[in-house]
Design an enzyme around this catalytic site. Structure first.
Site, short mmCIF file in Angstrom:
data_model
loop_
_atom_site.label_atom_id
_atom_site.label_comp_id
_atom_site.label_asym_id
_atom_site.label_seq_id
_atom_site.Cartn_x
_atom_site.Cartn_y
_atom_site.Cartn_z
N SER A 1 45.44 -24.71 -54.23
CA SER A 1 45.04 -23.33 -53.98
C SER A 1 46.16 -22.57 -53.25
CB SER A 1 43.74 -23.35 -53.17
OG SER A 1 43.16 -22.09 -53.12
N ARG B 1 32.52 -15.95 -45.48
CA ARG B 1 32.51 -17.34 -45.91
C ARG B 1 31.47 -17.57 -47.01
NH1 ARG B 1 35.74 -21.56 -46.63
NH2 ARG B 1 34.68 -23.54 -46.37
N ASP C 1 36.82 -24.13 -62.66
CA ASP C 1 37.35 -23.32 -61.56
C ASP C 1 37.55 -21.90 -62.08
OD1 ASP C 1 38.75 -22.14 -59.51
OD2 ASP C 1 40.28 -23.72 -59.35
N HIS D 1 36.32 -24.49 -58.09
CA HIS D 1 37.58 -24.54 -57.34
C HIS D 1 37.59 -25.69 -56.33
CE1 HIS D 1 41.31 -23.05 -55.77
NE2 HIS D 1 40.82 -22.75 -54.60
#
Lengths: 389, 196
Positions: free
Chosen positions: A157, A227, A322, A355
């Site tokens: 990432s 979040r 992802d 992901h």
């Protein structure tokens, strides 16, 4: 809590801190006169100082990649399933280093640490740092540890972006690069998600333009929301569906805005838990670092041109479900590397986790990592033997 | 090394840029990278093969060839190779066009369905051929577009594709007069080197 340390764990680890007095010029135009970087190491450096692997962490990661800090730790480091003796990033062969990036909140200089010039917590005054700045600071840490060339630099990432930057900025300083679930730059949609995350933090009344430390408060709601949003984008439609479906907390609808569905409870818990371990200013800064990264911009968008200086072998891995950093984004990097004539291999791994898959020990993914690093290790041995003859 | 790979190895120009479609475990590539200093990449879809290539240090890219070669520029390779795979694709003719767009030249090998053993199987026994070389049944075979040495020549003619050279092998045998004289009957594997 581990009753005893598993045989394939690096065991109890103690973070170390490196202090830097030489000012670091940042992309934003200012400089950091001095700073600390907190890091952990696993395994041992060989006599030639050639077996080091640098691990670059992603948005919410830190220097604690493997092992335990204490016997009563609930969980090991964030990438413990890939790092350890006999694991793909094999600490019986390699000397593994992972640091908390500048601007982080794990112990390196950042918004939560004290600015020595003002004796106040940096807070919102901490400058925005970029992937380029991180690589610069990582190179200085390598200098300090006496590591001229890394056997490999590995990251997923946002961590993968740092690896890519390393291959462009310091092509002589790494033999191989592993870029997992990453992208050469964020998509518009990704920037949009980041903006919503930042807005949810900055619109929290407790944010106080980032000076919440001075006001002795925390923008918990905003950071929690950021979040929650992020978390949804790290999971796939299927993995979220399989985990919770439409499972309800009660037998029937409550016809109010409390928790009806288990997924709501889960997200609230994830948001809440995150606010206890992460800093809002760091989150703002990390998302900006993501947004700004675009190495090809220097060459009118021609990534292969920028990558023409690279010297290392590359491994790229993406995951089928992802959608935050989709396989197509990794393939942009792959295509550019092929065009530039670089040594690259690419695996598009079937995975249901979205992901987040990059943190799971998926057999095919782990085998690719193992195979690639085995080869890195063999080449290292061959060049050492050649040197000895 | 397989006889067809051996011949390709001889035909590859040193230091050229080579793309191997369906590279398997990278046998050919690792050979020509080592011996001819080519800059080679393999495209593969099988996970186990990909991992084997990675372990062997053969650059391999996971790629579904049924989706074409859109991500590669025109003439971005000196040579595009495809061994024993053309017959497995939905539209071999279109794939051939794509190969000749991406590569300046192509080398293609395929099992020659006109081989005498196949003819006996079909002609006398009345069954689709099953052999050590082509071990599948008609219902589970990945080979959905069988063709013969002659068929391929015809396709090239129709498409205006130049056949630079061709070769025929029977098992490990090559360069025998009878194979050369009647490749359509005696070659188990046909090998064509073509360009636009």
């Amino acid at each position: 809590m581990p009753d005893n340390i598993p045989a394939d764990s690096v065991g109890i680890v103690v973070p170390q801190v490196a202090h830097f007095d030489q000012a670091l010029s940042l992309s934003c135009g200012t400089e950091l006169a001095q700073y600390d970087l907190i890091y952990e190491t696993y395994g041992s450096l060989n006599a030639e100082r050639s077996n080091a692997i640098l691990i670059c962490h992603a948005l919410s990661g830190d220097h604690h990649a493997a092992g335990y800090h204490a016997m009563d730790d609930k969980k090991p480091g964030w990438w413990d399933n890939a790092i350890g003796p006999g694991k793909p990033i094999d600490t019986s062969r390699f000397y593994v280093i992972c640091l908390n990036n500048l601007g982080g909140c794990g112990g390196s200089t950042g918004p939560t640490t004290v600015n020595p010039e003002t004796n106040q917590v940096w807070g919102a005054d901490f400058p925005i740092v970029t992937v380029e700045d991180w690589v610069e600071s990582q190179a200085r840490l390598a200098d300090k540890l006496g590591i001229d060339t890394f056997a490999a630099i590995v990251g997923g990432s946002l961590g993968g972006m740092q690896v890519l930057q390393w291959s462009i900025r310091y092509p002589e300083r790494l033999k191989s690069a592993v870029i997992i679930a990453s992208a050469p730059k964020l998509s518009t949609q990704n920037i949009a998600f980041n903006e919503v995350a930042r807005q949810s933090i900055s619109r929290d009344p407790e944010f106080h333009q980032g000076d919440y430390h001075a006001k002795q408060t925390l923008p918990r709601n905003g950071l929690g929301l950021a979040r929650m949003l992020g978390h949804i984008t790290y999971l796939s439609t299927d993995s979220l569906g399989e985990k919770f479906g439409r499972t309800m907390r009660h037998d029937e609808y409550q016809y109010n805005y409390d928790i009806d569905f288990e997924v709501e409870s889960y997200l609230r818990y994830q948001g809440e838990a995150f606010t206890k371990r992460f800093d809002a200013n760091t989150y703002m800064l990390m998302t900006k670092a993501l947004d700004y990264f675009d190495p090809a911009a220097k060459a009118d968008g021609d990534l292969s041109k920028v990558l023409s200086v690279a010297k290392c072998d590359f491994l790229l891995v993406s995951f089928s479900t992802d959608w935050r950093f989709s396989p197509e984004r990794s393939e942009e990097i792959v295509d550019a590397l092929v065009k530039a004539g670089k040594h690259v291999s690419y695996a598009r791994v079937e995975a249901s986790q979205g992901h987040d898959a990059f943190l799971f020990p998926l057999p095919r993914y782990m085998a690719a990592l193992t195979g690639f690093l085995n080869r890195t290790h063999n080449k290292l041995l061959a060049s050492t033997n050649k040197g000895a003859n | 090394m397989r006889a067809d790979l051996d011949i390709i190895n001889e035909w590859v120009q040193p230091k050229s840029r080579v793309l191997d479609l369906g590279c398997g475990e990278g046998e050919l590539l690792s050979h020509i990278i080592g011996n001819k200093e080519v800059q080679g990449y393999g495209l593969e879809i099988d996970a186990a093969h990909i991992n084997q290539c990675i372990e062997n240090g053969v650059p391999v890219l996971e790629h579904d060839l049924d989706k074409g070669l859109d991500n590669f520029d025109n003439e971005s390779f000196d040579l595009v190779v495809m061994t024993h795979a053309l017959q497995q694709f939905r539209r071999p003719d279109l794939l051939l066009d794509e190969m000749l767009r991406v590569g300046k030249e192509c080398i293609i090998t395929f099992p020659n369905f006109g081989h005498w053993r196949n003819r006996i199987h079909l002609g006398l026994k009345g069954h689709m051929p099953v052999s050590e070389f082509l071990p599948y049944n008609w219902y589970d075979t990945p080979n959905i577009h069988f063709c013969t040495f002659k068929d391929f020549e015809t396709l090239c003619q129709e498409k205006g594709i130049k056949i630079l050279r061709s070769a025929a092998v029977d098992g490990q045998l090559r360069d025998r007069w009878w194979i050369k004289a009647m490749p359509n009957l005696f070659s188990e594997t046909a090998i064509f080197h073509v360009s636009r």
